[in-house]
Design an enzyme around this catalytic site. Structure first.
Site, PDB file in Angstrom:
ATOM      1  N   SER A 242       0.833  -1.188   0.000  1.00  0.00           N
ATOM      2  CA  SER A 242       0.000   0.000   0.000  1.00  0.00           C
ATOM      3  C   SER A 242       0.873   1.245   0.000  1.00  0.00           C
ATOM      4  O   SER A 242       1.847   1.348   0.751  1.00  0.00           O
ATOM      5  CB  SER A 242      -0.906  -0.020   1.237  1.00  0.00           C
ATOM      6  OG  SER A 242      -1.045   1.263   1.767  1.00  0.00           O
ATOM      7  N   LYS A 243       0.503   2.170  -0.856  1.00  0.00           N
ATOM      8  CA  LYS A 243       1.308   3.372  -1.024  1.00  0.00           C
ATOM      9  C   LYS A 243       1.383   4.177   0.275  1.00  0.00           C
ATOM     10  O   LYS A 243       2.365   4.864   0.539  1.00  0.00           O
ATOM     11  CB  LYS A 243       0.683   4.219  -2.130  1.00  0.00           C
ATOM     12  CG  LYS A 243       1.633   5.237  -2.677  1.00  0.00           C
ATOM     13  CD  LYS A 243       0.971   6.108  -3.713  1.00  0.00           C
ATOM     14  CE  LYS A 243       1.847   7.309  -3.998  1.00  0.00           C
ATOM     15  NZ  LYS A 243       1.162   8.297  -4.800  1.00  0.00           N
ATOM     16  N   ARG A 244       0.331   4.046   1.076  1.00  0.00           N
ATOM     17  CA  ARG A 244       0.313   4.821   2.316  1.00  0.00           C
ATOM     18  C   ARG A 244       1.407   4.384   3.275  1.00  0.00           C
ATOM     19  O   ARG A 244       1.744   5.094   4.202  1.00  0.00           O
ATOM     20  CB  ARG A 244      -1.060   4.695   2.985  1.00  0.00           C
ATOM     21  CG  ARG A 244      -2.050   5.742   2.490  1.00  0.00           C
ATOM     22  CD  ARG A 244      -3.398   5.562   3.123  1.00  0.00           C
ATOM     23  NE  ARG A 244      -4.017   4.337   2.645  1.00  0.00           N
ATOM     24  CZ  ARG A 244      -4.418   3.339   3.436  1.00  0.00           C
ATOM     25  NH1 ARG A 244      -4.303   3.436   4.740  1.00  0.00           N
ATOM     26  NH2 ARG A 244      -4.979   2.264   2.934  1.00  0.00           N
ATOM     27  N   ARG A 245       1.930   3.192   3.055  1.00  0.00           N
ATOM     28  CA  ARG A 245       2.955   2.706   3.985  1.00  0.00           C
ATOM     29  C   ARG A 245       4.363   2.851   3.430  1.00  0.00           C
ATOM     30  O   ARG A 245       5.312   2.217   3.899  1.00  0.00           O
ATOM     31  CB  ARG A 245       2.634   1.255   4.335  1.00  0.00           C
ATOM     32  CG  ARG A 245       1.302   1.194   5.062  1.00  0.00           C
ATOM     33  CD  ARG A 245       0.879  -0.200   5.345  1.00  0.00           C
ATOM     34  NE  ARG A 245       1.857  -0.908   6.146  1.00  0.00           N
ATOM     35  CZ  ARG A 245       1.729  -2.191   6.460  1.00  0.00           C
ATOM     36  NH1 ARG A 245       0.692  -2.859   6.058  1.00  0.00           N
ATOM     37  NH2 ARG A 245       2.646  -2.791   7.185  1.00  0.00           N
TER      38      ARG A 245
END
Ligand code: GLU
Length: 479
Positions: A242-245
């Protein structure tokens, strides 16, 4: 294989190239090269708002960096409106699609009702029953007329085996929106047929699209390709990337974006070898040349479970390839990383020596550049732990004698320098070379962990080595 092998990689240019996406590209590429077939690129840029030219460039650049070359000119979906329109008209004329003039509000109300009644919403076919003559009913979408009476029960997937087709999950889906723009599943089929694609190798997030696409092939009387759905790529903790991580991944030495691997100092073939091996195997071999991959790659040996990224393994592979890279080439690769650290450096003989010296100890070009800084910057501080251990009461005396040696000797004659250090160790430290060498290491680099001290002295040269020893002596005096 009864058709010439033609495969494609079909990214949507709405951002950077995803590491999971590029694994699909690699599998397609290896498959094509293995069978002497063609590997094509199709840019799925029908979403005009989110697609950008920069993203296209970035994707092509990442592919080139990895050595994934493509055959023929890339196909851009945004330039094929005519082709889609012709197919749409053909389906309408043959009664395999129909115009739907249901108003968005009507459909919305039906959707809400389904949700309230805890049913899965699907289009109820109101316009299918209305018949073809709806020309005056205003804007329309075009829907596929799903052949309910004659649905295949399953399809074969090269990786996943037989996949049942669930009629519950099908409906008369939209081929073209009310502004005339074609939808994803429709374009993919038209394009794959038009491009003569023999095998669709893609992420298994597309398994659910396949029944619709197969029905469309049949409606258009095109031979469908074989399908192979690849397991996805997951993060080190086993959950979906996930890009958020991204910050968390970066700290571990991985990323969602292919470009970042380049910035982190991975070699393209190390990443390619790693991603291929993640989900595919050939015995327990880990290291594969490009040639070997092309010879051995086979869809039958692709696993079914998600590939879990393991940063340590990637770094281990990268370390291997760093050691395999000729020093002159390595110097060229290292230079930009040094420039990023504000070191003005041209790849020359000195840098080649540095690269050669550091290659056995670094896992990435970044680590290598960090280690190389010792050659470009005198230490500003000295590691307190190393100081405590090695700069004892006799440190000044030892460094003073070393200074005298360094002032005289030919530093490029590493053997002679080592000999001189050993003699000093015999005289001052009961033959313990470390007792003499470590204080000098700290003086030169600020820490007690550098590659061969004698190589460091030789690369630094007399003037710089003496200046650093002087400064260390000042520091010791002050303490
Ligand atoms: N554009 C799609 C994606 O990026 C590819 C679809 C396909 O390979 O059929 O996921």
């Amino acid at each position: 294989m009864d058709r010439p092998v033609r495969v494609r990689f079909a990214p949507s240019p709405t951002g950077y190239l995803h590491v999971g996406g590029v694994r699909t590209a690699i599998f397609n590429h290896l498959f094509a090269r293995h069978h002497g077939g063609a590997f094509l690129l199709r840019i799925e840029d029908t979403d005009r708002e989110r697609s950008t030219d920069e993203a296209v460039e970035q994707i092509l650049d990442s592919l080139r960096w990895l050595g994934i070359d493509w055959d023929e000119e890339p196909v851009f979906q945004s330039r094929r409106a005519e082709l889609y329109r012709a197919h749409l008209e053909r389906l309408l004329a043959e009664g395999k699609a129909y115009r739907c003039t249901c108003k968005p509000e009507e459909l919305d109300a039906k959707r809400k009702r389904a949700v309230a009644e805890k049913r899965t919403y699907k289009y109820d076919g109101t316009c299918r029953d209305r018949g073809p003559d709806q020309a005056d009913r205003g804007p329309y979408t075009v829907r596929f007329k799903t052949p309910w009476e004659d649905l295949p029960r399953s399809f074969d997937d090269i990786v996943l085996g037989e996949i049942p087709i669930d009629a519950e999950r099908l409906d008369d889906w939209i081929l073209a929106r009310s502004d005339g723009s074609p939808t994803y599943n429709f374009c993919v089929v038209v394009d794959d047929a038009d491009m003569g694609i023999s095998h669709v190798i893609r992420g298994n997030d597309h398994v659910d699209n396949t029944p619709r696409q197969l029905l469309l092939y049949r409606a258009l009387a095109y031979t469908p390709p074989a399908f192979a759905h690849m397991p996805l790529t997951h993060g080190p903790d086993g959950s979906k990337l996930s890009k958020r991580r991204e910050a968390e991944y970066r700290a571990q030495g991985i990323s969602v974006s292919v470009q970042e691997y380049r910035k982190m100092g991975y070699l393209p073939h190390a990443l390619l070898n790693y991603l291929t091996r993640l989900g595919w195997s050939s015995g327990d071999q880990e290291i594969f040349s490009r040639r070997e991959l092309e010879e051995l790659f086979d869809l039958g040996a692709v696993g079914r479970s998600a590939g879990i990224m393991n940063p340590d393994k990637l770094k281990w592979l990268n370390a291997h390839y760093l050691k395999e890279t000729p020093p002159a080439e390595l110097a060229g690769l290292l230079a930009p990383f040094l420039r990023e650290r504000d070191v003005r450096v041209e790849p020359g003989e000195r840098l080649v020596r540095i690269a050669e010296m550091l290659a056995p100890r670094a896992r990435t070009l970044e680590e290598m550049a960090d280690a190389a800084m010792v050659f470009f910057r005198a230490p500003e501080t000295y590691d307190p732990k190393a100081v405590k251990k090695w700069w004892k009461a006799d440190a000044a005396a030892i460094l003073g004698r070393i200074r005298a040696v360094v002032a005289e000797i030919d530093l490029d004659d590493e053997q002679a320098v080592e000999q001189a250090f050993r003699e000093l160790a015999d005289e001052l430290a009961g033959g313990k070379l470390g007792k003499v060498a470590q204080p000098v290491r700290i003086a030169l680099s600020g820490s007690s962990a550098t590659p061969s001290l004698f190589s460091v002295l030789s690369v630094l040269g007399r003037q710089e080595s003496l200046a650093r020893i002087e400064r260390a002596l000042d520091e010791i005096e002050r303490a």
